[in-house]
Design a protein around this motif. Sequence first.
Motif, PDB file in Angstrom:
ATOM      1  N   TRP A 112       1.028  -1.051   0.013  1.00  0.00           N
ATOM      2  CA  TRP A 112       0.171  -0.075   0.019  1.00  0.00           C
ATOM      3  C   TRP A 112       1.001   1.282   0.064  1.00  0.00           C
ATOM      4  O   TRP A 112       1.199   1.801   1.090  1.00  0.00           O
ATOM      5  N   PRO A 113       1.126   1.790  -1.227  1.00  0.00           N
ATOM      6  CA  PRO A 113       2.337   2.850  -1.476  1.00  0.00           C
ATOM      7  C   PRO A 113       1.972   4.277  -0.904  1.00  0.00           C
ATOM      8  O   PRO A 113       2.047   5.043  -1.767  1.00  0.00           O
ATOM      9  N   HIS A 114       1.568   4.212   0.170  1.00  0.00           N
ATOM     10  CA  HIS A 114       1.185   5.775   0.792  1.00  0.00           C
ATOM     11  C   HIS A 114       1.756   5.852   2.160  1.00  0.00           C
ATOM     12  O   HIS A 114       1.927   4.986   2.962  1.00  0.00           O
ATOM     13  N   ARG A 115       2.054   7.179   2.524  1.00  0.00           N
ATOM     14  CA  ARG A 115       2.571   7.525   3.938  1.00  0.00           C
ATOM     15  C   ARG A 115       1.373   8.149   4.651  1.00  0.00           C
ATOM     16  O   ARG A 115       0.867   9.146   4.123  1.00  0.00           O
ATOM     17  N   TYR A 116       1.311   7.893   5.851  1.00  0.00           N
ATOM     18  CA  TYR A 116       0.402   8.376   6.660  1.00  0.00           C
ATOM     19  C   TYR A 116       0.755   8.339   8.148  1.00  0.00           C
ATOM     20  O   TYR A 116       1.672   7.623   8.575  1.00  0.00           O
ATOM     21  N   GLU A 117       0.141   8.963   8.830  1.00  0.00           N
ATOM     22  CA  GLU A 117       0.030   8.944  10.282  1.00  0.00           C
ATOM     23  C   GLU A 117      -1.479   8.487  10.836  1.00  0.00           C
ATOM     24  O   GLU A 117      -2.410   9.364  10.538  1.00  0.00           O
ATOM     25  N   PHE A 118      -1.461   7.578  11.731  1.00  0.00           N
ATOM     26  CA  PHE A 118      -2.780   7.065  12.159  1.00  0.00           C
ATOM     27  C   PHE A 118      -2.421   7.271  13.624  1.00  0.00           C
ATOM     28  O   PHE A 118      -1.894   6.429  14.239  1.00  0.00           O
ATOM     29  N   ARG A 119      -3.369   8.200  14.377  1.00  0.00           N
ATOM     30  CA  ARG A 119      -3.379   8.561  15.684  1.00  0.00           C
ATOM     31  C   ARG A 119      -4.861   8.126  16.198  1.00  0.00           C
ATOM     32  O   ARG A 119      -5.833   8.474  15.540  1.00  0.00           O
ATOM     33  N   LEU A 120      -4.537   7.144  17.439  1.00  0.00           N
ATOM     34  CA  LEU A 120      -5.990   6.670  17.799  1.00  0.00           C
ATOM     35  C   LEU A 120      -5.970   7.330  19.497  1.00  0.00           C
ATOM     36  O   LEU A 120      -5.033   6.677  20.051  1.00  0.00           O
ATOM     37  N   ARG A 121      -6.954   7.841  19.716  1.00  0.00           N
ATOM     38  CA  ARG A 121      -7.135   8.038  21.312  1.00  0.00           C
ATOM     39  C   ARG A 121      -8.101   7.103  21.741  1.00  0.00           C
ATOM     40  O   ARG A 121      -9.316   6.969  21.228  1.00  0.00           O
ATOM     41  N   VAL A 122      -7.799   6.319  22.642  1.00  0.00           N
ATOM     42  CA  VAL A 122      -8.774   5.494  23.579  1.00  0.00           C
ATOM     43  C   VAL A 122      -9.176   6.099  25.012  1.00  0.00           C
ATOM     44  O   VAL A 122      -8.188   6.511  25.717  1.00  0.00           O
ATOM     45  N   ALA A 123     -10.618   6.538  25.435  1.00  0.00           N
ATOM     46  CA  ALA A 123     -10.649   7.079  26.599  1.00  0.00           C
ATOM     47  C   ALA A 123     -12.147   6.571  27.156  1.00  0.00           C
ATOM     48  O   ALA A 123     -12.614   6.036  26.769  1.00  0.00           O
ATOM     49  N   LEU A 124     -11.934   6.739  28.639  1.00  0.00           N
ATOM     50  CA  LEU A 124     -13.193   6.453  29.504  1.00  0.00           C
ATOM     51  C   LEU A 124     -13.672   7.826  29.733  1.00  0.00           C
ATOM     52  O   LEU A 124     -12.987   8.535  30.513  1.00  0.00           O
ATOM     53  N   SER A 125     -14.786   8.048  29.958  1.00  0.00           N
ATOM     54  CA  SER A 125     -15.601   9.087  30.572  1.00  0.00           C
ATOM     55  C   SER A 125     -15.900   8.742  31.872  1.00  0.00           C
ATOM     56  O   SER A 125     -15.820   7.738  32.391  1.00  0.00           O
ATOM     57  N   PRO A 126     -16.055   9.814  32.736  1.00  0.00           N
ATOM     58  CA  PRO A 126     -16.439   9.581  34.165  1.00  0.00           C
ATOM     59  C   PRO A 126     -17.447   8.703  34.327  1.00  0.00           C
ATOM     60  O   PRO A 126     -17.552   8.046  35.531  1.00  0.00           O
ATOM     61  N   THR A 127     -18.652   8.679  33.553  1.00  0.00           N
ATOM     62  CA  THR A 127     -19.646   7.379  33.631  1.00  0.00           C
ATOM     63  C   THR A 127     -19.070   6.233  33.108  1.00  0.00           C
ATOM     64  O   THR A 127     -20.154   5.442  33.240  1.00  0.00           O
ATOM     65  N   GLY A 128     -17.974   5.977  32.749  1.00  0.00           N
ATOM     66  CA  GLY A 128     -17.674   4.809  32.017  1.00  0.00           C
ATOM     67  C   GLY A 128     -17.817   4.566  30.676  1.00  0.00           C
ATOM     68  O   GLY A 128     -17.731   3.272  30.244  1.00  0.00           O
ATOM     69  N   ASP A 129     -18.327   5.451  29.847  1.00  0.00           N
ATOM     70  CA  ASP A 129     -18.466   5.086  28.455  1.00  0.00           C
ATOM     71  C   ASP A 129     -17.270   5.043  27.822  1.00  0.00           C
ATOM     72  O   ASP A 129     -16.115   5.631  28.189  1.00  0.00           O
ATOM     73  N   LEU A 130     -17.018   4.285  26.739  1.00  0.00           N
ATOM     74  CA  LEU A 130     -15.833   4.104  26.025  1.00  0.00           C
ATOM     75  C   LEU A 130     -15.843   4.837  24.576  1.00  0.00           C
ATOM     76  O   LEU A 130     -16.751   4.758  24.001  1.00  0.00           O
ATOM     77  N   MET A 131     -14.752   5.586  24.484  1.00  0.00           N
ATOM     78  CA  MET A 131     -14.582   6.476  23.452  1.00  0.00           C
ATOM     79  C   MET A 131     -13.545   6.140  22.668  1.00  0.00           C
ATOM     80  O   MET A 131     -12.492   6.268  23.026  1.00  0.00           O
ATOM     81  N   LEU A 132     -13.655   6.215  21.248  1.00  0.00           N
ATOM     82  CA  LEU A 132     -12.387   5.787  20.296  1.00  0.00           C
ATOM     83  C   LEU A 132     -12.589   6.854  19.322  1.00  0.00           C
ATOM     84  O   LEU A 132     -13.491   7.134  18.552  1.00  0.00           O
ATOM     85  N   THR A 133     -11.529   7.672  19.194  1.00  0.00           N
ATOM     86  CA  THR A 133     -11.256   8.680  18.147  1.00  0.00           C
ATOM     87  C   THR A 133     -10.169   8.537  17.317  1.00  0.00           C
ATOM     88  O   THR A 133      -8.857   8.502  17.757  1.00  0.00           O
ATOM     89  N   SER A 134     -10.339   8.545  15.986  1.00  0.00           N
ATOM     90  CA  SER A 134      -9.134   8.162  15.182  1.00  0.00           C
ATOM     91  C   SER A 134      -9.015   9.463  14.198  1.00  0.00           C
ATOM     92  O   SER A 134      -9.801   9.970  13.933  1.00  0.00           O
ATOM     93  N   ARG A 135      -7.674   9.720  14.041  1.00  0.00           N
ATOM     94  CA  ARG A 135      -7.219  11.091  13.152  1.00  0.00           C
ATOM     95  C   ARG A 135      -5.957  10.228  12.205  1.00  0.00           C
ATOM     96  O   ARG A 135      -5.127   9.684  12.635  1.00  0.00           O
ATOM     97  N   ILE A 136      -6.321  10.164  11.010  1.00  0.00           N
ATOM     98  CA  ILE A 136      -5.342   9.828   9.931  1.00  0.00           C
ATOM     99  C   ILE A 136      -5.210  11.020   9.034  1.00  0.00           C
ATOM    100  O   ILE A 136      -5.979  11.663   8.421  1.00  0.00           O
ATOM    101  N   LYS A 137      -3.741  11.143   8.879  1.00  0.00           N
ATOM    102  CA  LYS A 137      -3.200  12.332   7.844  1.00  0.00           C
ATOM    103  C   LYS A 137      -2.541  11.784   6.854  1.00  0.00           C
ATOM    104  O   LYS A 137      -1.439  10.786   6.930  1.00  0.00           O
ATOM    105  N   ASN A 138      -2.675  12.375   5.777  1.00  0.00           N
ATOM    106  CA  ASN A 138      -2.033  11.908   4.299  1.00  0.00           C
ATOM    107  C   ASN A 138      -0.613  12.851   4.499  1.00  0.00           C
ATOM    108  O   ASN A 138      -0.561  13.954   4.605  1.00  0.00           O
TER     109      ASN A 138
END
Length: 299
Positions: A112-138
Amino acid sequence: MAAPSRCNHLIMFDSSLMIYLYGGQVIFWENDYQEQFLFVSRKASFKPPKAIRGGIHICFPQFGSHGLLEQHGFARNRIWSVDENPPPFPATTSNCHIDLILKQSLEDLKIWPHRYEFRLRVALSPTGDLMLTSRIKNINEDGKPFKFRFSYQTYFLVSDISEVRVEGLETLDYLDNLQNGERRTEQGDTVVFESEVDKVYLSAPPKIVIIDHDKKRTFELRKEGLPDVVVWNPWDKRAKTIPDFGEEEYRCMLCVGAAQVEKPITFRPGEEWQSRQEISVVPSSYSSGHPDPEIVHRI
């Protein structure tokens, strides 16, 4: 099953997570009663090159099997790194989080001949919710755009698949992967499970719910930046053909995840794409997104 030593934990007063650097994968998510919310097969392999069967898969840069890439892409079977100096993420309701990053290897560039940065944040909220945030940069240096597909393939642990229903997908068009991706329309008032299912629901609403009648528990899934929803259960015959999956384990799991499958994402060098999936657990009977009025707290 033997698990690798490289893992990280997030702990709140009422919830905890375990994240493996292999696959950038959330494997365990439980509350303070040690109730587990994610399915992991007892036959799962934690060794490369196989993806770990369970938890939450990060499917990138493809969903499905095409060309030289592994099924559902390579992100779920690469070693991620802890991102010690991430750029600012959008404000969240919790500072209990971990940041991971994945970059292309020389071997990945061959397929897959492309350069990228894939950042992933995994978080828990104060009420225990699970949150995933992805940021992909070309970060291609040749000025070329690239395209990809994506999914948070989430293995939910359920009591009995025959007692589970999904609301929010009724009347939607879907791609049926058991019929070569044929486009069809959901006919039921709710999605129930009586046989193998492998569907991609298109242009789904920002919130859907997975209702487990036996456990009297509902998962509420909210999504941003991802129009589609993947739903999968192999049922009995297919389960027997999967080496890292127990023959009867189809009864206690259901894959549901926010995705971008029908239309690939395309963007130019320097541009960044972002998505988010958030899951809450509600201890109530749920109907059309409205909790039982007598039970309003969250786990």
